[in-house]
Design a protein around this motif. Structure first.
Motif, PDB file in Angstrom:
ATOM      1  N   TYR A   1       0.952  -1.195   0.079  1.00  0.00           N
ATOM      2  CA  TYR A   1      -0.080   0.115  -0.063  1.00  0.00           C
ATOM      3  C   TYR A   1       0.779   1.121   0.063  1.00  0.00           C
ATOM      4  CZ  TYR A   1      -3.658  -3.375   1.176  1.00  0.00           C
ATOM      5  OH  TYR A   1      -4.585  -4.420   1.395  1.00  0.00           O
ATOM      6  N   VAL A   2       0.297   2.060  -0.875  1.00  0.00           N
ATOM      7  CA  VAL A   2       1.274   3.587  -1.027  1.00  0.00           C
ATOM      8  C   VAL A   2       0.358   4.774  -0.642  1.00  0.00           C
ATOM      9  CG1 VAL A   2       2.537   4.861  -2.338  1.00  0.00           C
ATOM     10  CG2 VAL A   2       2.739   2.572  -2.230  1.00  0.00           C
ATOM     11  N   ALA A   3       0.844   5.745   0.060  1.00  0.00           N
ATOM     12  CA  ALA A   3       0.096   6.988   0.466  1.00  0.00           C
ATOM     13  C   ALA A   3       1.136   8.052   0.020  1.00  0.00           C
ATOM     14  CB  ALA A   3      -0.474   7.077   1.819  1.00  0.00           C
ATOM     15  N   VAL A   4       0.663   9.181  -0.604  1.00  0.00           N
ATOM     16  CA  VAL A   4       1.429  10.131  -1.020  1.00  0.00           C
ATOM     17  C   VAL A   4       0.873  11.115   0.040  1.00  0.00           C
ATOM     18  CG1 VAL A   4       2.004  12.045  -2.690  1.00  0.00           C
ATOM     19  CG2 VAL A   4       1.502   9.757  -3.460  1.00  0.00           C
ATOM     20  N   LEU A   5       1.784  11.689   0.818  1.00  0.00           N
ATOM     21  CA  LEU A   5       1.597  12.850   1.815  1.00  0.00           C
ATOM     22  C   LEU A   5       1.825  14.242   1.227  1.00  0.00           C
ATOM     23  CD1 LEU A   5       3.014  10.949   4.876  1.00  0.00           C
ATOM     24  CD2 LEU A   5       0.720  10.516   3.681  1.00  0.00           C
TER      25      LEU A   5
ATOM     26  N   ASP B   1      -4.899  -3.359  13.567  1.00  0.00           N
ATOM     27  CA  ASP B   1      -5.371  -4.240  12.777  1.00  0.00           C
ATOM     28  C   ASP B   1      -5.435  -3.570  11.409  1.00  0.00           C
ATOM     29  OD1 ASP B   1      -7.964  -2.787  12.487  1.00  0.00           O
ATOM     30  OD2 ASP B   1      -8.511  -3.387  14.330  1.00  0.00           O
ATOM     31  N   ALA B   2      -5.662  -4.622  10.424  1.00  0.00           N
ATOM     32  CA  ALA B   2      -5.632  -4.343   9.085  1.00  0.00           C
ATOM     33  C   ALA B   2      -6.612  -3.186   8.686  1.00  0.00           C
ATOM     34  CB  ALA B   2      -5.602  -5.465   8.057  1.00  0.00           C
ATOM     35  N   ASP B   3      -7.769  -3.231   9.050  1.00  0.00           N
ATOM     36  CA  ASP B   3      -8.810  -2.240   8.816  1.00  0.00           C
ATOM     37  C   ASP B   3      -8.300  -0.743   9.152  1.00  0.00           C
ATOM     38  OD1 ASP B   3     -11.624  -1.845   7.829  1.00  0.00           O
ATOM     39  OD2 ASP B   3     -11.979  -1.245   9.694  1.00  0.00           O
ATOM     40  N   ILE B   4      -7.839  -0.801  10.519  1.00  0.00           N
ATOM     41  CA  ILE B   4      -7.571   0.565  10.770  1.00  0.00           C
ATOM     42  C   ILE B   4      -6.375   0.980   9.749  1.00  0.00           C
ATOM     43  CG2 ILE B   4      -6.453   2.102  12.597  1.00  0.00           C
ATOM     44  CD1 ILE B   4      -8.068   0.441  14.564  1.00  0.00           C
ATOM     45  N   VAL B   5      -5.451   0.450   9.580  1.00  0.00           N
ATOM     46  CA  VAL B   5      -4.384   0.591   8.871  1.00  0.00           C
ATOM     47  C   VAL B   5      -4.528   1.078   7.605  1.00  0.00           C
ATOM     48  CG1 VAL B   5      -2.007  -0.125   7.834  1.00  0.00           C
ATOM     49  CG2 VAL B   5      -2.538  -0.891  10.110  1.00  0.00           C
ATOM     50  N   ASN B   6      -5.449   0.398   6.679  1.00  0.00           N
ATOM     51  CA  ASN B   6      -5.861   0.471   5.324  1.00  0.00           C
ATOM     52  C   ASN B   6      -6.764   1.819   5.192  1.00  0.00           C
ATOM     53  OD1 ASN B   6      -4.262  -1.810   4.794  1.00  0.00           O
ATOM     54  ND2 ASN B   6      -6.104  -3.046   4.724  1.00  0.00           N
ATOM     55  N   ASN B   7      -7.617   2.088   6.131  1.00  0.00           N
ATOM     56  CA  ASN B   7      -8.522   3.037   6.198  1.00  0.00           C
ATOM     57  C   ASN B   7      -8.110   4.402   6.803  1.00  0.00           C
ATOM     58  OD1 ASN B   7     -10.590   1.682   4.424  1.00  0.00           O
ATOM     59  ND2 ASN B   7     -10.571   0.178   6.321  1.00  0.00           N
ATOM     60  N   ALA B   8      -7.173   4.438   7.335  1.00  0.00           N
ATOM     61  CA  ALA B   8      -6.751   5.803   8.265  1.00  0.00           C
ATOM     62  C   ALA B   8      -6.263   6.837   7.331  1.00  0.00           C
ATOM     63  CB  ALA B   8      -5.671   5.253   9.325  1.00  0.00           C
TER      64      ALA B   8
ATOM     65  N   ALA C   1      -0.785  15.312   4.411  1.00  0.00           N
ATOM     66  CA  ALA C   1      -1.867  14.367   4.588  1.00  0.00           C
ATOM     67  C   ALA C   1      -1.932  13.383   3.510  1.00  0.00           C
ATOM     68  CB  ALA C   1      -2.836  14.847   5.319  1.00  0.00           C
ATOM     69  N   GLY C   2      -2.523  12.293   3.677  1.00  0.00           N
ATOM     70  CA  GLY C   2      -2.812  11.460   2.530  1.00  0.00           C
ATOM     71  C   GLY C   2      -3.381  10.083   3.107  1.00  0.00           C
ATOM     72  N   LYS C   3      -4.155   9.246   2.176  1.00  0.00           N
ATOM     73  CA  LYS C   3      -4.629   7.720   2.537  1.00  0.00           C
ATOM     74  C   LYS C   3      -4.030   6.799   1.772  1.00  0.00           C
ATOM     75  CE  LYS C   3      -8.993   7.685   3.515  1.00  0.00           C
ATOM     76  NZ  LYS C   3      -8.913   7.449   5.097  1.00  0.00           N
ATOM     77  N   LEU C   4      -3.814   5.666   2.263  1.00  0.00           N
ATOM     78  CA  LEU C   4      -3.152   4.542   1.430  1.00  0.00           C
ATOM     79  C   LEU C   4      -4.117   4.092   0.424  1.00  0.00           C
ATOM     80  CD1 LEU C   4      -2.023   2.252   4.462  1.00  0.00           C
ATOM     81  CD2 LEU C   4      -0.690   3.689   3.025  1.00  0.00           C
ATOM     82  N   ILE C   5      -3.394   3.529  -0.710  1.00  0.00           N
ATOM     83  CA  ILE C   5      -4.060   2.805  -1.647  1.00  0.00           C
ATOM     84  C   ILE C   5      -3.322   1.607  -2.006  1.00  0.00           C
ATOM     85  CG2 ILE C   5      -4.886   5.081  -2.712  1.00  0.00           C
ATOM     86  CD1 ILE C   5      -2.788   5.087  -5.050  1.00  0.00           C
ATOM     87  N   GLU C   6      -3.907   0.816  -2.652  1.00  0.00           N
ATOM     88  CA  GLU C   6      -3.342  -0.490  -2.852  1.00  0.00           C
ATOM     89  C   GLU C   6      -2.393  -0.602  -4.061  1.00  0.00           C
ATOM     90  OE1 GLU C   6      -4.652  -5.247  -2.516  1.00  0.00           O
ATOM     91  OE2 GLU C   6      -5.675  -4.112  -3.733  1.00  0.00           O
TER      92      GLU C   6
END
Length: 299
Positions: free
Chosen positions: A180-184, A252-259, A283-288
């Motif tokens: 997973y990658v997030a651009v901050l 858990d995975a749900d918090i990590v992927n949607n935070a 700031a930014g969010k994760l995408i697969e």
């Protein structure tokens, strides 16, 4: 059993080895005929040394070797019977004179222990040489068995052993996990950091792209989720280009992927109380970015 000196023990051992001359063998056999304990000691030596003798197999010389030996000693032709001349009768000897006790005799008497020690050392040396010869023969036989077994008779050759090796299938490689990658970034067009998270281990890496901390200040990364009462610090972003940490392993995975992942500017070394002290700058969010490998190949 009575106690025997080292000379008696050495005589018994040499008798068992067969290294005594005729007079010494006669002396040992006379002692054996009158002393049962000495006979038992000789038999014990024969029992100990016979083990080494049995380990060395007999080797019959080739016929041509006997012919060369006969030629070398001049016995290639039949020999005439050996006739010994009559031994002359020795003249009668006068009775021995009683020697006077002199200083020389006293010296010889004092040095008798030295003479006995030399004879004892000679006997033990003969025993050591004989034992060494037997050991050398055993070593030679072992070397032949190990490296040239074809030179030995069939009865002495080691039997071939068949070993079955079972080949095990190598373990299947672990399929790669999702990435997973997030651009901050600040305004949607100026990326400052790139956050990469491993889906299996939840280890993350922060790549610094276009942000430089002010003097005396530090960038700190935060995890913001509606399932948490307040932002959670993920640590200070280091001064190098890459910062890697396992800080997400406790979520858990749900918090990590949607935070939402945010970066604030804190005092040098990070927030002192675990709470952000400025508004998020990036700031930014994760995408697969990379999907997990399929559990089994398609048919």
């Amino acid at each position: 059993m009575m106690a025997y000196s080292e000379d008696h023990i050495a005589l018994a051992a040499e008798y068992a080895l067969g290294t005594l001359d005729a007079d010494e063998r006669a002396q040992v056999e006379t002692m054996m005929s009158v002393d049962k304990d000495f006979t038992a000691m000789v038999q014990a030596w024969e029992h100990k040394l016979s083990v080494l003798n049995r380990m060395v197999g007999s080797v019959e010389p080739r016929p041509e070797l006997w012919d060369r030996i006969k030629t070398a000693v001049g016995h290639s032709e039949p020999q005439a019977p050996l006739v010994l001349p009559d031994a002359p009768v020795p003249p009668p000897q006068p009775p021995p004179a009683v020697p006077e006790v002199t200083e020389f005799a006293a010296t010889v008497s004092d040095n008798s222990s030295v003479i006995r020690f030399s004879a004892q050392a000679r006997r033990w040396r003969n025993i050591a040489r004989s034992t060494t010869a037997i050991a050398a023969a055993l070593v030679a036989m072992i070397a032949v068995v190990a490296f040239e077994p074809d030179l030995l008779p069939d009865s002495f050759r080691p039997k071939a052993r068949t070993q079955v090796a079972q080949a095990k299938n190598p373990p299947s490689p672990t399929p790669p996990s999702a990435q997973y990658v997030a651009v901050l970034q600040k305004d949607g067009v100026s990326p400052a950091f790139i956050l990469t998270v491993d889906g299996a281990t939840r280890n993350f890496t922060v790549r610094k792209v276009g942000a430089d901390a002010e003097a005396g200040k530090s960038f700190e990364l935060w995890l913001i989720s509606d399932r948490l009462p307040q932002p959670r610090s993920l640590g200070v972003i280091g001064a190098s280009d890459f910062t890697a940490r396992p800080a997400l392993a406790s979520y858990d995975a749900d918090i990590v992927n949607n935070a939402t992942y945010a970066v604030t500017i804190e005092q040098a070394g990070g927030s002192p109380d675990g709470n952000p002290h400025s508004a998020p700058v990036f700031a930014g969010k994760l995408i697969e970015a990379v999907p997990p490998a399929a559990s089994s190949p398609p048919r």
